[in-house]
Design an enzyme around this catalytic site. Structure first.
Site, PDB file in Angstrom:
ATOM      1  N   ASN A  47       0.859  -1.183   0.000  1.00  0.00           N
ATOM      2  CA  ASN A  47       0.000   0.000   0.000  1.00  0.00           C
ATOM      3  C   ASN A  47       0.899   1.237   0.000  1.00  0.00           C
ATOM      4  O   ASN A  47       1.780   1.367   0.842  1.00  0.00           O
ATOM      5  CB  ASN A  47      -0.909  -0.027   1.237  1.00  0.00           C
ATOM      6  CG  ASN A  47      -1.963   1.038   1.207  1.00  0.00           C
ATOM      7  OD1 ASN A  47      -1.644   2.216   1.145  1.00  0.00           O
ATOM      8  ND2 ASN A  47      -3.216   0.629   1.274  1.00  0.00           N
ATOM      9  N   HIS A  58      -3.459   0.739  -3.401  1.00  0.00           N
ATOM     10  CA  HIS A  58      -3.564  -0.329  -2.398  1.00  0.00           C
ATOM     11  C   HIS A  58      -2.496  -1.382  -2.684  1.00  0.00           C
ATOM     12  O   HIS A  58      -1.910  -1.411  -3.775  1.00  0.00           O
ATOM     13  CB  HIS A  58      -4.952  -0.951  -2.443  1.00  0.00           C
ATOM     14  CG  HIS A  58      -6.002  -0.111  -1.796  1.00  0.00           C
ATOM     15  ND1 HIS A  58      -7.214  -0.617  -1.394  1.00  0.00           N
ATOM     16  CD2 HIS A  58      -6.029   1.201  -1.474  1.00  0.00           C
ATOM     17  CE1 HIS A  58      -7.947   0.345  -0.859  1.00  0.00           C
ATOM     18  NE2 HIS A  58      -7.239   1.459  -0.897  1.00  0.00           N
ATOM     19  N   GLU A  60      -2.610  -4.601  -3.351  1.00  0.00           N
ATOM     20  CA  GLU A  60      -2.865  -5.470  -4.500  1.00  0.00           C
ATOM     21  C   GLU A  60      -2.618  -4.719  -5.806  1.00  0.00           C
ATOM     22  O   GLU A  60      -2.021  -5.255  -6.745  1.00  0.00           O
ATOM     23  CB  GLU A  60      -4.301  -6.000  -4.465  1.00  0.00           C
ATOM     24  CG  GLU A  60      -4.612  -6.866  -3.269  1.00  0.00           C
ATOM     25  CD  GLU A  60      -5.115  -6.110  -2.037  1.00  0.00           C
ATOM     26  OE1 GLU A  60      -5.739  -6.745  -1.178  1.00  0.00           O
ATOM     27  OE2 GLU A  60      -4.892  -4.877  -1.940  1.00  0.00           O
ATOM     28  N   CYS A  85     -10.339  -5.229  -0.521  1.00  0.00           N
ATOM     29  CA  CYS A  85     -11.468  -4.298  -0.501  1.00  0.00           C
ATOM     30  C   CYS A  85     -12.257  -4.434  -1.810  1.00  0.00           C
ATOM     31  O   CYS A  85     -11.887  -5.193  -2.701  1.00  0.00           O
ATOM     32  CB  CYS A  85     -10.966  -2.868  -0.341  1.00  0.00           C
ATOM     33  SG  CYS A  85     -10.100  -2.255  -1.812  1.00  0.00           S
ATOM     34  N   CYS A  88     -10.037  -3.561  -5.003  1.00  0.00           N
ATOM     35  CA  CYS A  88      -9.072  -4.603  -5.351  1.00  0.00           C
ATOM     36  C   CYS A  88      -9.791  -5.868  -5.804  1.00  0.00           C
ATOM     37  O   CYS A  88      -9.329  -6.558  -6.712  1.00  0.00           O
ATOM     38  CB  CYS A  88      -8.146  -4.858  -4.176  1.00  0.00           C
ATOM     39  SG  CYS A  88      -7.106  -3.416  -3.804  1.00  0.00           S
ATOM     40  N   ASP A 148      -8.294   4.950   4.300  1.00  0.00           N
ATOM     41  CA  ASP A 148      -7.928   3.889   3.363  1.00  0.00           C
ATOM     42  C   ASP A 148      -9.135   3.066   2.921  1.00  0.00           C
ATOM     43  O   ASP A 148      -9.223   2.649   1.774  1.00  0.00           O
ATOM     44  CB  ASP A 148      -6.880   2.967   3.976  1.00  0.00           C
ATOM     45  CG  ASP A 148      -6.228   2.076   2.949  1.00  0.00           C
ATOM     46  OD1 ASP A 148      -5.638   2.609   1.987  1.00  0.00           O
ATOM     47  OD2 ASP A 148      -6.309   0.842   3.079  1.00  0.00           O
TER      48      ASP A 148
END
Length: 151
Positions: A47, A58, A60, A85, A88, A148
């Protein structure tokens, strides 16, 4: 690779965990990810929202960006220290990544139902290192964590 073959000791998961530690050491959000094919790490990332002021950086996304263009992702596994999330998850679905190995989902539940509904295999390792790292971060930086996850 069967579900039981995934462990915390997996080199690709360890790359994701080390990436999360790197983000934490840089003052960022401690979430790391790694993309692997046939057991070999293609790329890892963490991140970088805080470090780069980038709202979609993020863990990923960072790992996928580091992997660069791939002809196909259908033979890859994405390892991540925290449940993905919605953003992602959408990327995982978009690129048809068939499998996601997750360090933990205790501190954030992610979008497992959506992933599974689209045929993605989800393996949760319940890694206590990941739980402790995120719980400490969330307790120490609640405003940054809320930012976030868009709360």
């Amino acid at each position: 690779m069967t579900e039981s073959a995934f462990t915390i000791a997996d080199p690709a998961f360890e790359a994701a965990y080390q990436a999360a530690q790197k983000s934490l050491s840089e003052g960022g959000i401690p979430i790391g990810a790694a993309l692997a094919r046939a057991g070999e790490v293609i790329a890892s990332g963490h991140n970088e929202r805080v470090q780069h002021g980038d709202p979609i950086a993020h863990g990923e996304m960072s790992a996928l960006r580091a992997a660069g263009r791939q002809k196909s992702y259908r033979d890859t596994t994405l390892y991540t220290t925290l449940a993905p999330c919605a953003m992602c998850t959408g990327t995982i679905i978009q690129f048809k990544i068939p499998r996601v190995v997750v360090g933990e989902a205790e501190t954030f539940p992610g979008e497992f139902e959506l992933l599974r509904s689209r045929g993605v295999e989800v393996v949760v390792l319940n890694d206590p290192r990941c739980v402790d790292m995120m719980r400490t971060f969330q307790d120490d930086h609640p405003e940054l964590w809320a930012e976030d996850i868009a709360e």
